[in-house]
Design an enzyme around this catalytic site. Structure first.
Site, short mmCIF file in Angstrom:
data_model
loop_
_atom_site.label_atom_id
_atom_site.label_comp_id
_atom_site.label_asym_id
_atom_site.label_seq_id
_atom_site.Cartn_x
_atom_site.Cartn_y
_atom_site.Cartn_z
N CYS A 1 0.76 -1.38 0.24
CA CYS A 1 0.41 0.11 0.20
C CYS A 1 0.72 1.03 -0.07
CB CYS A 1 -1.33 -0.13 1.21
SG CYS A 1 -0.46 -0.22 2.98
N HIS A 54 -2.39 -0.31 6.85
CA HIS A 54 -2.33 0.36 5.61
C HIS A 54 -2.38 1.93 5.57
CE1 HIS A 54 -4.16 0.19 1.62
NE2 HIS A 54 -5.09 0.43 2.02
#
Length: 210
Positions: A45, A152
């Site tokens: 990510c 994330h």
């Protein structure tokens, strides 16, 4: 049974956060900024967040792995503190700061003790055009071997639009590699406030001052 209950509670929290964020995301106009999708079986990510906030495919997994080695010379793949020992990614904030330093960008952590409305004033007296964007490290959906939840990386990018009187009508976009496309943000300060309530790390990325 306790583990299942924990997962259910975590899923409920994530669902509430998504619903709260949805209220401050607008319908998509034309010409959205660059967006990249994350693979289901990796944790890259941060690669995608950096590329999206810079508006081009600037970095690869190899670039971030090299940055990890530079930041911790002598460490092995299994012991490098800046990424997952599995080799799947999950890079920390130090990697982002190191790489952005060479991209004509200045970075700083946003003080979590401040209010969301103080975000703009922290950069050039509230000049939105000085922003490249924001990086936010939010809860992930994976339970790791060490019993911690994964994290994330997402990004918010400011895209210059005609002058407006209010922040809510400016050109901020949510760039999340788990989403199918970039989403325009109606009020970025509301989003920031949600992150602060959740204890998320926020990094301000601005154009390097001459």
């Amino acid at each position: 049974r306790k583990f299942a209950a924990c997962i259910n509670r975590r899923q409920a929290i994530n669902k509430q956060a998504i619903m709260a964020d949805a209220s401050s995301v607008s319908a998509a106009p034309q010409n959205p900024p660059r967006h990249e999708r994350q693979g289901m079986l990796n944790q890259l990510c941060l690669v995608h967040a950096l590329n999206m906030i810079l508006g081009e495919k600037r970095f690869s997994k190899g670039d971030l792995d090299q940055a990890c080695e530079t930041l911790s010379p002598g460490s092995s793949r299994w012991s490098n503190p800046h990424k997952s020992w599995t080799g799947m990614g999950n890079y920390d904030a130090n990697v982002a700061l190191y790489l952005l330093e060479n991209e004509e960008c200045d970075t700083q952590y946003f003080d979590s003790r401040k209010q969301a409305n103080e975000l703009l004033e922290s950069v050039d007296g509230g000049n939105q055009e000085a922003f490249v964007g924001l990086l936010a490290n939010v809860p992930g959906s994976l339970r790791l071997i060490n019993a911690k939840w994964s994290r994330h990386w997402i990004a918010y990018k400011f895209v210059k639009e005609p002058p407006s009187k209010s922040l809510s009508s400016s050109g901020w976009w949510l760039l999340d590699s788990k989403m199918s496309s970039a989403k325009p943000v109606h009020d970025v300060l509301e989003q920031v406030g949600n992150h602060l309530k959740g204890g998320d790390t926020i990094i301000i990325v601005r154009k390097k001052q001459q």
